[in-house]
Write an enzyme that holds these catalytic residues in place. Sequence first.
Site, short mmCIF file in Angstrom:
data_model
loop_
_atom_site.label_atom_id
_atom_site.label_comp_id
_atom_site.label_asym_id
_atom_site.label_seq_id
_atom_site.Cartn_x
_atom_site.Cartn_y
_atom_site.Cartn_z
N TYR A 118 -26.05 21.10 26.76
CA TYR A 118 -24.77 21.30 26.08
C TYR A 118 -24.95 21.10 24.58
O TYR A 118 -24.52 21.92 23.76
CB TYR A 118 -23.77 20.30 26.66
CG TYR A 118 -22.37 20.34 26.11
CD1 TYR A 118 -21.56 21.47 26.27
CD2 TYR A 118 -21.82 19.24 25.46
CE1 TYR A 118 -20.26 21.48 25.78
CE2 TYR A 118 -20.53 19.25 24.98
CZ TYR A 118 -19.74 20.38 25.14
OH TYR A 118 -18.46 20.39 24.67
N1 LIG Z 1 -12.05 18.46 25.80
C1 LIG Z 1 -12.78 17.82 24.90
O1 LIG Z 1 -12.51 16.66 24.59
C2 LIG Z 1 -13.93 18.51 24.23
C3 LIG Z 1 -14.83 17.75 23.47
C4 LIG Z 1 -15.83 18.39 22.77
C5 LIG Z 1 -15.93 19.77 22.81
N2 LIG Z 1 -15.07 20.50 23.59
C6 LIG Z 1 -15.21 21.95 23.59
O2 LIG Z 1 -13.92 22.54 23.43
C7 LIG Z 1 -13.84 23.76 24.17
C8 LIG Z 1 -12.72 23.69 25.18
O3 LIG Z 1 -12.94 22.59 26.01
P1 LIG Z 1 -12.01 22.23 27.25
O4 LIG Z 1 -12.17 20.78 27.47
O5 LIG Z 1 -10.67 22.82 27.06
O6 LIG Z 1 -12.77 23.02 28.44
P2 LIG Z 1 -12.22 23.33 29.92
O7 LIG Z 1 -13.42 23.27 30.78
O8 LIG Z 1 -11.06 22.45 30.23
O9 LIG Z 1 -11.69 24.82 29.80
C9 LIG Z 1 -12.59 25.87 29.60
C10 LIG Z 1 -11.92 27.17 30.01
O10 LIG Z 1 -12.94 28.18 29.94
C11 LIG Z 1 -12.93 28.92 31.15
N3 LIG Z 1 -14.29 29.41 31.43
C12 LIG Z 1 -15.36 28.68 31.83
N4 LIG Z 1 -16.42 29.49 32.04
C13 LIG Z 1 -16.00 30.75 31.77
C14 LIG Z 1 -16.63 32.02 31.83
N5 LIG Z 1 -17.91 32.15 32.21
N6 LIG Z 1 -15.91 33.11 31.49
C15 LIG Z 1 -14.61 33.00 31.12
N7 LIG Z 1 -13.96 31.82 31.06
C16 LIG Z 1 -14.65 30.71 31.38
C17 LIG Z 1 -12.45 27.95 32.21
O11 LIG Z 1 -11.93 28.62 33.36
C18 LIG Z 1 -11.40 27.16 31.46
O12 LIG Z 1 -10.13 27.78 31.52
C19 LIG Z 1 -15.22 23.94 24.81
O13 LIG Z 1 -16.04 24.71 23.95
C20 LIG Z 1 -15.75 22.52 24.90
O14 LIG Z 1 -17.15 22.47 24.97
C21 LIG Z 1 -14.08 19.89 24.31
#
Ligand SMILES: NC(=O)c1ccc[n+]([C@@H]2O[C@H](COP(=O)([O-])OP(=O)(O)OC[C@H]3O[C@@H](n4cnc5c(N)ncnc54)[C@H](O)[C@@H]3O)[C@@H](O)[C@H]2O)c1
Length: 247
Positions: free
Chosen positions: A150
Amino acid sequence: MKLQGKTAIVTGGAGGIGRAITTVFVQQGADVLFVDIDRERGESLEQELGSHARFLRIDISEQTSAAVIRDAALSAFGSIDILVNNAHASRQAAFVETTSEMFDLSFNTGFYPTVHLMQACYEQLRASKGSVVNFASGSGLEGMPRQTSYAAAKEAIRGVSRVAANEWAPDGIRVNVVCPFAATEGVSAWQAQHPEQAAQAVAKVPLRRIGNPETDIAPVVAFLASEEARYITGQTVMADGGMIQLH
Ligand SMILES: NC(=O)c1ccc[n+]([C@@H]2O[C@H](COP(=O)([O-])OP(=O)(O)OC[C@H]3O[C@@H](n4cnc5c(N)ncnc54)[C@H](O)[C@@H]3O)[C@@H](O)[C@H]2O)c1
């Protein structure tokens, strides 16, 4: 309304932070094509948001998806002003146990779709003097244990975002990165399963709470995508309650 008359693509727009971005962008006046692998959640959000949101069910790890997404946005709304590369899937493992399959998952859902969509939408973004917002993570910046695949993909996204910001600045296209910390379904489930770990994580946040996707993260993305941020490019913006402070 910050995004009145703008058209946007949001990946992973049916769940978590992406769902909040799709919702807030529509509230701010944008037309949004949001894509996700989760059909059920995508269709229900499309119904909820009405005619300014269009859902496309697609797996962004498929190589041909970038052109399909661009064409769907153009046929729905006629232009592309904003591209938000938010979706990313990954698995955690100790460094020595991280496999090529884990790197493939992380790069094929995070890094490559980000690059391919930016390339596919370049002409439209040039025409609109548009804005790209990509997603990275404090896990990459800090080298958090068990996040090898990641962290690698996230720091690669930051690297190419800076290159594109510099290359595309003469075209009037801005490229920025957001690193969020927010209570999505996944983070909330982790909080419920590992309350002590979660309490330790919150204790490290100067603002002492985990962010809310709709009120703490999506408005930052809307700002970066809007004309108000017209003098900001190539930056990583930490929307994490002050946990990581860049120098
Ligand atoms: N939530 C956090 O605190 C956090 C922290 C650091 C970074 N991030 C980053 O922020 C972004 C959003 O995070 P999140 O927590 O909302 O993620 P999440 O996993 O809750 O949501 C991700 C969404 O992407 C969709 N998805 C996954 N694989 C896919 C694919 N192959 N094709 C199409 N859609 C796909 C999923 O169905 C989901 O709706 C990501 O890039 C994550 O790495 C989040």
